[in-house]
Design an enzyme around this catalytic site. Structure first.
Site, PDB file in Angstrom:
ATOM      1  CG  ASN A  84      -0.427  -0.045   2.500  1.00  0.00           C
ATOM      2  OD1 ASN A  84       0.773  -0.290   2.656  1.00  0.00           O
ATOM      3  ND2 ASN A  84      -1.237   0.183   3.521  1.00  0.00           N
ATOM      4  CD  GLU A 101       2.613   0.078  10.000  1.00  0.00           C
ATOM      5  OE1 GLU A 101       1.429   0.173   9.609  1.00  0.00           O
ATOM      6  OE2 GLU A 101       3.567   0.636   9.442  1.00  0.00           O
ATOM      7  CB  CYS A 129      -1.906  -0.628   8.712  1.00  0.00           C
ATOM      8  SG  CYS A 129      -0.728   0.686   8.677  1.00  0.00           S
TER       9      CYS A 129
HETATM   10  O1  G3H Z   1      -0.714   1.169   5.989  1.00  0.00           O
HETATM   11  C1  G3H Z   1      -0.012   1.536   6.916  1.00  0.00           C
HETATM   12  C2  G3H Z   1       0.591   2.849   6.953  1.00  0.00           C
HETATM   13  O2  G3H Z   1       1.652   2.891   7.864  1.00  0.00           O
HETATM   14  C3  G3H Z   1      -0.417   3.919   7.258  1.00  0.00           C
HETATM   15  O3  G3H Z   1       0.100   5.150   6.934  1.00  0.00           O
HETATM   16  O4  G3H Z   1      -1.557   6.583   8.132  1.00  0.00           O
HETATM   17  O5  G3H Z   1      -0.009   7.536   6.424  1.00  0.00           O
HETATM   18  O6  G3H Z   1      -1.876   6.052   5.729  1.00  0.00           O
HETATM   19  P1  G3H Z   1      -0.890   6.393   6.796  1.00  0.00           P
END
Ligand code: G3H
Length: 478
Positions: free
Chosen positions: A158, A253, A287
């Site tokens: 992602n 993570e 996430c």
């Molecule tokens: O998908 C996991 C990422 O660490 C979320 O990052 O809050 O900038 O979308 P974000």
């Protein structure tokens, strides 16, 4: 036959001796968009050898010079924002505008990391012995931070660029070498990002990018004896890696089921705006997306109505046209989401919109009156489907949130800051946002999950520190 993108090792672009490739399917067209090399275990071994040698001299390179190269890479990355964003659109169906933002944010992250690195790595500690009982002032202890060696970075689909540089930049500034295993969807974007580091002129072998099938080289990489640290972002694979990994620091993570608790006194327009942004941006494939709304019954009707009005305005379609909702990353992901929706339907959830799917494209869906016996109350759809659970007390909301295996982020909406603080303390999650949807950024903020959501803490400063070890020298006076 389309071109097979080369992998990066020893400062060069190489073709794998396997003669095999991995196809990257465009989530929108569902046709092969790109192909990358399927590297062999032998090639992984060679990369590790070169990486070990390069790291030794890199660790001796002055910190300011390491920072200078990172600043250069950051600038080049930003210059390449459009072609990289184009790859992101094709490989992971990220809306075009968000794809450009990802690259720019990545450039900023690399620069910030260089600046932070020269500060925090530029100082150590000085301790004297006579503060501990029984000691005279005859021992002076000097500490500094030294690199770990080879850092293995495994980012998810992602954010193939941003969650790669959030591992690469701290590793490099701290004097480590870096081996990147990009996700299959996003591998070409990652290779292009690596090209920017190549153009910046880092020493040969210091950075490598190995592509291939997880089933062939995944375990081989994570269990490789030369690896001194693993930084991973993704799903359950992370749990498997942590169970098998050796005695090395891990930064993980993993998933989340970020709850949004809404109290009666909340600003309901602000709530609705954040639920839609938090739940549906990049089609829920974050996430940190809002993954369950826990709303007080007395305001639930109004919240659902306001959210529905906004959902109706979301555009649905191809990422090239900057639609809000774009196809989810793979067919199997779409099938998984559909499974959760069907389960909720059978168990009596209220469908605020009609469920609609074409290929990997799933229309945004709010499910009201979700109950704990439904899978979607607990599982992470990673798609544009958001459950609402109506609660009769704050305690009920906190209880649901804490009963989850996950504990990444959460959020609470109320005008009462005292209540918000108490709820934040009670929520078992790495971060609680008051009056805003969960988010990782700004990228220097600490970012961590508890329980199945992760190990360690990220954010620029924490990542640099995590990728170093303390070294002490003690001067003993006569
Ligand atoms: O998908 C996991 C990422 O660490 C979320 O990052 O809050 O900038 O979308 P974000």
């Amino acid at each position: 036959e389309s071109e097979v993108f080369k992998y990066y090792a020893d400062g060069e672009w190489k073709t794998s001796s396997s003669g095999k490739s991995v196809s990257i399917i465009n989530p929108t067209s569902r046709k092969t968009q790109y192909k990358v090399q399927a590297c062999t275990q032998e090639e992984v071994n060679k990369v590790m050898e070169a990486s070990k040698v390069a790291q030794k001299s890199w660790a001796k390179t002055p910190l300011w010079k390491r920072a200078e190269l990172l600043h250069k890479a950051a600038a080049i990355l930003k210059e390449h924002k459009h072609p990289i964003a184009e790859c992101l659109v094709k490989e992971i169906a990220k809306p075009a505008k968000d794809a450009v933002t990802e690259v720019v944010r990545s450039g900023d992250l690399v620069s910030y990391c260089a600046e932070e690195g020269v500060r925090i790595l530029g100082e150590g500690k000085f301790l004297v012995s006579d503060s501990f009982p029984g000691n005279d002032r005859t021992k002076y202890c000097l500490t500094s931070k030294i690199p770990l060696g080879i850092v293995l970075a495994i980012p998810p689909f992602n954010y193939p660029v941003n969650l790669a540089v959030s591992k690469i930049a701290p590793a490099l500034i701290a004097g480590n070498s870096l081996v990147l295993k990009p996700p299959t969807q996003g591998a070409v974007s990652a290779l292009h990002m690596i090209h920017c580091f190549h153009l910046a002129g880092f020493p040969k072998g210091l950075i490598s990018c190995i592509t291939g099938k997880g089933s062939e080289i995944g375990d081989f990489l994570t269990l490789h004896p030369a690896v001194n640290c693993i930084s991973f972002t993704g799903g359950d694979t992370g749990i498997a890696i942590s169970k098998k990994a050796g005695m090395i620091p891990l930064q993980m993570e993993l998933g989340g089921k970020d709850a949004c608790i809404v109290l009666e006194d909340a600003d309901l327009d602000l709530v609705a705006a954040n639920i839609v942004k938090g739940g549906f941006s990049y089609s829920g494939q974050r996430c940190t997306a809002v993954k369950v709304v826990l709303v007080m019954e007395s305001v639930a009707d109004t919240v659902v109505e306001k959210v529905n009005a906004k959902v109706a305005k979301l555009t649905v379609g191809p990422p090239e046209e900057n639609c809000d909702i774009t196809p989810v990353v793979t067919e199997s992901s779409a099938n998984f989401i559909e499974g959760l929706v069907k389960d909720a339907k059978e168990k009596g959830a209220t469908f605020c919109q009609e469920y609609k799917r074409e290929g990997n494209l799933i229309w945004p869906l709010l499910l009201d009156n979700v109950r704990p016996d439904m899978r979607i109350a607990w599982e992470e759809p990673f798609g544009p489907v958001l459950p609402v659970i109506r609660i009769n007390s704050v305690e009920e909301g906190i209880h649901h949130c804490n009963a989850s295996n996950f504990g990444l982020q959460g959020c609470v909406f109320t005008k009462d800051i005292n209540k918000a603080m108490l709820i934040s303390d009670a929520m078992e999650s790495g971060t609680v946002q008051i009056n805003s949807a969960p988010a990782r950024g700004p990228d220097h903020f600490p970012f961590q999950g508890i329980k199945d959501s992760g190990i360690g803490s990220q954010g620029i400063t924490n990542s640099i520190t995590m990728m170093t070890k303390i070294k002490s020298t003690v001067i003993n006076l006569p």
